[in-house]
Scaffold this active site. Structure first.
Site, PDB file in Angstrom:
ATOM      1  N   THR B 152       0.936  -1.423   0.129  1.00  0.00           N
ATOM      2  CA  THR B 152      -0.145  -0.015  -0.047  1.00  0.00           C
ATOM      3  C   THR B 152       0.746   1.088  -0.053  1.00  0.00           C
ATOM      4  O   THR B 152       1.353   1.604  -0.897  1.00  0.00           O
ATOM      5  CB  THR B 152      -0.808   0.059   1.274  1.00  0.00           C
ATOM      6  OG1 THR B 152      -0.469  -0.135   2.379  1.00  0.00           O
ATOM      7  CG2 THR B 152      -1.965  -1.117   1.062  1.00  0.00           C
ATOM      8  N   LYS B 178       4.129  -6.735   4.169  1.00  0.00           N
ATOM      9  CA  LYS B 178       3.783  -5.391   3.881  1.00  0.00           C
ATOM     10  C   LYS B 178       3.623  -4.547   5.069  1.00  0.00           C
ATOM     11  O   LYS B 178       3.619  -5.312   6.082  1.00  0.00           O
ATOM     12  CB  LYS B 178       2.487  -5.308   2.994  1.00  0.00           C
ATOM     13  CG  LYS B 178       1.296  -5.582   3.642  1.00  0.00           C
ATOM     14  CD  LYS B 178       0.061  -4.851   3.007  1.00  0.00           C
ATOM     15  CE  LYS B 178       0.214  -3.568   2.917  1.00  0.00           C
ATOM     16  NZ  LYS B 178      -0.193  -2.870   4.252  1.00  0.00           N
ATOM     17  N   THR B 189       0.225  -7.130  13.117  1.00  0.00           N
ATOM     18  CA  THR B 189       0.402  -5.880  12.956  1.00  0.00           C
ATOM     19  C   THR B 189       0.839  -5.416  11.129  1.00  0.00           C
ATOM     20  O   THR B 189       1.758  -4.718  11.113  1.00  0.00           O
ATOM     21  CB  THR B 189       1.495  -5.266  13.648  1.00  0.00           C
ATOM     22  OG1 THR B 189       2.570  -5.906  13.351  1.00  0.00           O
ATOM     23  CG2 THR B 189       0.851  -5.170  15.146  1.00  0.00           C
ATOM     24  N   GLU B 276       5.967   4.670   7.417  1.00  0.00           N
ATOM     25  CA  GLU B 276       5.621   5.673   6.504  1.00  0.00           C
ATOM     26  C   GLU B 276       6.548   6.918   6.931  1.00  0.00           C
ATOM     27  O   GLU B 276       6.354   7.476   8.061  1.00  0.00           O
ATOM     28  CB  GLU B 276       4.106   6.176   6.834  1.00  0.00           C
ATOM     29  CG  GLU B 276       3.284   4.940   6.153  1.00  0.00           C
ATOM     30  CD  GLU B 276       1.717   5.307   6.315  1.00  0.00           C
ATOM     31  OE1 GLU B 276       1.052   4.759   5.512  1.00  0.00           O
ATOM     32  OE2 GLU B 276       1.214   5.883   7.145  1.00  0.00           O
ATOM     33  N   ASN B 398      -0.210  10.964   5.448  1.00  0.00           N
ATOM     34  CA  ASN B 398      -1.567  10.654   6.148  1.00  0.00           C
ATOM     35  C   ASN B 398      -2.531  11.743   6.365  1.00  0.00           C
ATOM     36  O   ASN B 398      -3.456  11.581   6.782  1.00  0.00           O
ATOM     37  CB  ASN B 398      -1.115  10.072   7.649  1.00  0.00           C
ATOM     38  CG  ASN B 398      -0.719   8.641   7.541  1.00  0.00           C
ATOM     39  OD1 ASN B 398      -1.220   7.808   7.011  1.00  0.00           O
ATOM     40  ND2 ASN B 398       0.670   8.354   8.048  1.00  0.00           N
TER      41      ASN B 398
END
Lengths: 403, 403
Positions: B152, B178, B189, B276, B398
């Site tokens: 993703t 991932k 998680t 991220e 985000n």
């Protein structure tokens, strides 16, 4: 809430603040509150297992002096935390100096420090600053910059007050607080100073302060990080001349509590709104969670979720992240009974996504205050948790702090 | 660890992946793992109370079919979470379609979805994609892009493997995983897929997988947010021809566990490193915490503290924030016995700050991998928690996800 009422308006106290040179910026950084006589005091402190020297000393002094307090001295720019035995020695030296200036004992002095952890207090600057502050007070020169002197990464000073009639007397209450990082709802979570001229017994003040803090300051979270220095102190002078309040259950106590709660709640909102890098105040309203603890855990989980906070920063009505955060709280609930609204716009009802106007939601999210309503579909118990969005500003402030 | 070993090298399985058009980017987004016969399977799932339809279905299927699994189908781009009864219906339709293609029952299929929460699966695209994937496998066209199809916000695909000799047989193990947001150590998680050709009893595989995940994937935290879809699946084909392992305590089981742990740990590190917005892999090494639980809570508190993570992003050796984070974990310890090092540079020893070269510390913090060592000065028990720094990149990803 009357913004014009400040700490300086509370009879029975004198306030001062000076530039002691602790902050590199040269801004005011040392504040002093002195009671004309001996004030009735209560305080709540951080629950972080690592607590700073001033917290340790204040806790001990409050206990030793049975809640009677002469003065509170606060410095910003240095937390005096994780500083070992020298940290304790320095804190005691500060309290002793203030005590000498007002001919009282060290045990009647409370101490707060806020700023960088792990550096020793610059004692020459601090003692010079204390001497200067005490002189101002002895010369009756009350200064209004106290709430500025306690700021660290705060962008605005936070001070307000209210009045409440008890019997035939008008009671005044004022408070000042600082945030705005390392803030989480695990005890007092900041520095807060509440003054009143009410006459009240130490035990009653104690009970009321704990309940009020639990419901207001302890419901603020900026980043989930609990400071080593959090302290909220309430001092009452008795100058209002009301009949002393001796029972928590009395109507007078409840009236005072309600007014003190109002002052604390408004200060708590100011802390959340001024959270490091914040552009939006987020009020998380948890409803029908079955228990206060459940409501608190769910509200805290949503308010501390980086994904929820960045979604609000990006004006994204991403209720899915709110469900995720509620679910990770560990509290049991039935997914098919949950409903979520953002600023009054219904997004999710009884376990299923709703169609809604994306543009209306984005418009609502662009406002400076956003509410997240989450109804768990049980009975009883809700809570309001206050937080803010997570933006580039937070990263800027905290990734580049020392330099 | 041999990077060249991938899922496609494990005898007894066929792998494929296609572009189904679920991701707006047009990248691969649907992957399929099919066992030649029936594989022995085990899985661990998210502990979030709100869990997605594929998680619910996979849990039920694994139980009903007693650990025997024919295929795993995974889609990225849509999480099929918080989608009510239609979500469950859609998940079942996907599993049923795969089952039909391989003449097996729906209960032998496992399903994973990852992506945005709260939107229904685009069923036409998904069923077309499944049909295409099954065709590839029936035509023996194994594709190496599976680990890309599950991505993703991951910036790199994560796939690796190893070998271990058990008896006279060479056992192969490979894994793909991932991340990289909504990642926290509360069960699996993330999505993880571990394949091996070992012959092993379902119960033994179950026990080993749980222990390995607890020690590796469950020790990763990117943002403390636990996904609604986290799943880690292990499938074993038995094609290696070793004598079937039936006891967890056997030397063979321990050898396999150690190799599976190695694969999982390396994948876990890849997830943390690719968190991220991350620029730095942070390894939090908690030592002498008195208990594993204490070590875990302290490590997690440090690894999830926004203030610690931004300090590392800013190359700031701010051990004070680490002490704060340890203290807020709620675990009891004696402050005066704590020592902290960053990447081998001692900053704090037995409760007091040490003098250290700031420039050396900054240099160490600029590296792509940083270790935080915290010794609580008790006896026993440590843990390693993997995380990453918190940067502007996280906010960018985000706060602006949907657009």
């Amino acid at each position: 809430m009357k913004k014009k009422i400040g700490l300086k308006d509370i009879a029975g106290f004198k306030i001062s603040a000076v530039k002691a040179g602790i902050k590199a910026s040269g801004s005011p950084d040392l504040g002093l509150i002195v009671a004309d006589d001996m004030a009735v005091g209560s305080a709540v402190f951080t629950q972080n297992k690592v607590c700073a020297a001033p917290v340790k000393l204040s806790k001990a002094n409050l206990k030793k002096n049975k809640g009677y307090i002469k003065a509170v001295v606060v410095n910003a720019g240095n937390a005096n935390a994780c500083t070992g035995t020298l940290g304790i020695k320095n804190a005691k030296a500060c309290a002793t100096l203030v005590a000498q200036k007002f001919s009282t004992k060290m045990e009647s002095i409370l101490l707060c420090s806020t700023g960088i952890i792990g550096e020793h207090l610059p004692m020459k600057k601090i003692t010079d600053g204390i001497t200067k502050s005490c002189l101002l007070i002895n010369n009756n020169k009350t200064d209004a910059i106290f709430s500025k002197a306690i700021m660290t990464t705060d962008t605005v000073n936070k001070e307000l007050g209210t009045t409440v009639n008890i019997g035939r007397k008008k009671i005044m209450i004022a408070g000042a607080a600082k945030g705005v990082g390392m803030i989480a709802p695990n005890m007092a979570t900041m520095l807060g100073f509440l003054l009143s001229d009410i006459a009240i017994a130490p035990k009653v003040l104690n009970t009321i302060l704990k309940e009020v803090v639990d419901d207001t300051f302890n419901c603020v979270t900026v980043d989930g990080d609990t400071s080593t220095n959090d302290t909220c102190i309430a001092l009452t002078s008795g100058s209002a001349g009301n009949k002393i309040i001796t029972s928590t259950k009395s109507e007078e106590a409840q009236k005072f509590k309600s007014a003190l709660r109002e002052v604390s709640y408004e200060l708590a909102k100011k802390i959340a709104r001024d959270g490091e890098g914040a552009t939006t105040l987020i009020r998380v309203l948890v409803k029908n969670a079955g228990s206060r603890k459940g409501a608190y855990l769910i509200g805290k989980s949503i308010a501390e979720s980086p994904l929820v906070k960045t979604a609000i920063a990006g004006n994204d009505p991403n209720w899915g992240r709110m469900m995720m955060a509620a679910g990770k709280s560990g509290v049991n609930f039935n997914e098919s009974k949950v409903s979520i609204s953002i600023s009054g716009i219904k997004l999710f009802a009884k376990g299923a996504p709703l169609k809604f106007s994306h543009s209306k939601a984005v418009k609502a999210l662009k406002k400076k205050e956003v509410t997240i309503d989450i109804d768990l579909g049980k009975k009883n118990s809700g809570i309001e948790i206050l937080t803010c969005d997570l933006t580039h500003g937070y990263i800027e402030i905290n990734a580049d702090y020392h330099t």
